[in-house]
Design a protein around this motif. Structure first.
Motif, mmCIF file in Angstrom:
data_model
loop_
_atom_site.group_PDB
_atom_site.id
_atom_site.type_symbol
_atom_site.label_atom_id
_atom_site.label_comp_id
_atom_site.label_asym_id
_atom_site.label_seq_id
_atom_site.Cartn_x
_atom_site.Cartn_y
_atom_site.Cartn_z
ATOM 1 N N PRO A 162 0.802 -1.223 0.000
ATOM 2 C CA PRO A 162 0.000 0.000 0.000
ATOM 3 C C PRO A 162 0.837 1.277 0.000
ATOM 4 C CG PRO A 162 -0.899 -1.552 1.568
ATOM 5 C CD PRO A 162 0.422 -2.120 1.100
ATOM 6 N N ASP A 163 2.022 1.245 0.577
ATOM 7 C CA ASP A 163 2.866 2.446 0.614
ATOM 8 C C ASP A 163 3.277 2.910 -0.782
ATOM 9 O OD1 ASP A 163 2.745 2.529 3.388
ATOM 10 O OD2 ASP A 163 4.592 1.378 3.636
ATOM 11 N N ALA A 164 3.215 2.021 -1.772
ATOM 12 C CA ALA A 164 3.607 2.375 -3.135
ATOM 13 C C ALA A 164 2.665 3.398 -3.774
ATOM 14 C CB ALA A 164 3.664 1.118 -4.006
ATOM 15 N N TYR A 165 1.479 3.591 -3.198
ATOM 16 C CA TYR A 165 0.493 4.515 -3.769
ATOM 17 C C TYR A 165 0.612 5.933 -3.218
ATOM 18 C CZ TYR A 165 -1.594 0.240 -5.479
ATOM 19 O OH TYR A 165 -1.805 -0.953 -6.117
ATOM 20 N N VAL A 166 1.309 6.090 -2.109
ATOM 21 C CA VAL A 166 1.458 7.408 -1.490
ATOM 22 C C VAL A 166 2.232 8.321 -2.439
ATOM 23 C CG1 VAL A 166 2.433 8.677 0.460
ATOM 24 C CG2 VAL A 166 1.315 6.467 0.840
ATOM 25 N N GLY A 167 1.674 9.509 -2.671
ATOM 26 C CA GLY A 167 2.299 10.481 -3.557
ATOM 27 C C GLY A 167 1.723 10.481 -4.967
ATOM 28 N N LEU A 168 0.946 9.446 -5.313
ATOM 29 C CA LEU A 168 0.335 9.390 -6.645
ATOM 30 C C LEU A 168 -0.951 10.202 -6.675
ATOM 31 C CD1 LEU A 168 0.624 5.560 -7.398
ATOM 32 C CD2 LEU A 168 2.199 7.375 -8.080
ATOM 33 N N ASP A 169 -1.355 10.632 -7.891
ATOM 34 C CA ASP A 169 -2.646 11.301 -7.985
ATOM 35 C C ASP A 169 -3.730 10.245 -7.760
ATOM 36 O OD1 ASP A 169 -4.248 10.814 -10.792
ATOM 37 O OD2 ASP A 169 -2.078 10.550 -11.050
ATOM 38 N N ALA A 170 -4.832 10.657 -7.155
ATOM 39 C CA ALA A 170 -5.865 9.715 -6.701
ATOM 40 C C ALA A 170 -6.446 8.883 -7.830
ATOM 41 C CB ALA A 170 -6.967 10.478 -5.968
ATOM 42 N N ASP A 171 -6.748 9.500 -8.978
ATOM 43 C CA ASP A 171 -7.337 8.745 -10.089
ATOM 44 C C ASP A 171 -6.376 7.691 -10.634
ATOM 45 O OD1 ASP A 171 -9.706 10.188 -9.920
ATOM 46 O OD2 ASP A 171 -9.075 11.662 -11.423
ATOM 47 N N LYS A 174 -5.753 14.065 -0.237
ATOM 48 C CA LYS A 174 -5.782 15.502 0.020
ATOM 49 C C LYS A 174 -5.309 16.226 -1.235
ATOM 50 C CE LYS A 174 -4.167 19.121 3.095
ATOM 51 N NZ LYS A 174 -3.314 19.459 4.232
ATOM 52 N N ASP A 175 -6.102 17.180 -1.699
ATOM 53 C CA ASP A 175 -5.773 17.956 -2.909
ATOM 54 C C ASP A 175 -5.481 17.056 -4.102
ATOM 55 O OD1 ASP A 175 -6.067 20.361 -1.462
ATOM 56 O OD2 ASP A 175 -3.966 20.274 -0.796
ATOM 57 N N GLY A 176 -6.244 15.961 -4.232
ATOM 58 C CA GLY A 176 -6.117 15.068 -5.376
ATOM 59 C C GLY A 176 -4.945 14.114 -5.322
ATOM 60 N N GLN A 177 -4.229 14.069 -4.206
ATOM 61 C CA GLN A 177 -3.045 13.229 -4.081
ATOM 62 C C GLN A 177 -3.204 12.273 -2.892
ATOM 63 O OE1 GLN A 177 0.576 15.447 -3.397
ATOM 64 N NE2 GLN A 177 1.823 13.827 -4.262
ATOM 65 N N VAL A 178 -2.762 11.027 -3.069
ATOM 66 C CA VAL A 178 -2.820 10.035 -2.006
ATOM 67 C C VAL A 178 -1.753 10.381 -0.960
ATOM 68 C CG1 VAL A 178 -2.574 7.586 -1.415
ATOM 69 C CG2 VAL A 178 -3.640 8.243 -3.592
ATOM 70 N N THR A 179 -2.210 10.573 0.277
ATOM 71 C CA THR A 179 -1.279 10.899 1.364
ATOM 72 C C THR A 179 -1.072 9.733 2.317
ATOM 73 O OG1 THR A 179 -3.087 11.841 2.674
ATOM 74 C CG2 THR A 179 -1.827 13.368 1.302
ATOM 75 N N ARG A 180 -1.956 8.734 2.236
ATOM 76 C CA ARG A 180 -1.858 7.548 3.090
ATOM 77 C C ARG A 180 -2.616 6.428 2.394
ATOM 78 N NH1 ARG A 180 -5.342 6.493 8.215
ATOM 79 N NH2 ARG A 180 -4.391 4.596 8.982
ATOM 80 N N SER A 181 -2.156 5.187 2.583
ATOM 81 C CA SER A 181 -2.818 4.040 1.979
ATOM 82 C C SER A 181 -2.697 2.841 2.906
ATOM 83 C CB SER A 181 -2.164 3.730 0.627
ATOM 84 O OG SER A 181 -2.757 2.624 0.022
ATOM 85 N N TRP A 182 -3.807 2.077 3.040
ATOM 86 C CA TRP A 182 -3.781 0.888 3.911
ATOM 87 C C TRP A 182 -4.798 -0.130 3.434
ATOM 88 C CZ3 TRP A 182 -6.161 5.411 4.974
ATOM 89 C CH2 TRP A 182 -7.457 5.384 5.445
ATOM 90 N N LYS A 183 -4.544 -1.386 3.794
ATOM 91 C CA LYS A 183 -5.430 -2.502 3.437
ATOM 92 C C LYS A 183 -6.656 -2.522 4.328
ATOM 93 C CE LYS A 183 -1.665 -5.557 2.078
ATOM 94 N NZ LYS A 183 -1.068 -6.883 2.277
ATOM 95 N N GLY A 184 -7.712 -3.109 3.794
ATOM 96 C CA GLY A 184 -8.882 -3.423 4.595
ATOM 97 C C GLY A 184 -9.974 -2.471 4.512
#
Length: 71
Positions: A15-24, A61-71
């Protein structure tokens, strides 16, 4: 005798691999990698805490993933 059902498993993905990417883009990538449910939430959202196999949660936040987790 019927076979014993095997519950689904989470994709082998960090899940940490998604932090910093744009949400879409992060949601598209997560679905390509096998996540059946992707949930985007604003910071501080009140959510239920049940664990659901195959779900990936994003705090956005502001269209960017700031945190990601399973479940």
């Amino acid at each position: 005798m019927a076979p014993i059902p095997k519950p689904p498993a989470d994709p082998q993905d960090n899940p940490d691999a998604y932090v910093g990417l744009d949400a879409d883009g992060a949601e598209r990538l997560a679905r390509e990698r096998g996540w059946s449910t992707v949930r985007s939430l604003p910071p501080g959202a009140i959510i239920t805490m049940e664990y659901r196999v195959g779900r990936l949660n994003f705090e956005v936040k502001d269209g960017q993933v700031t945190r990601s987790w399973k479940g």
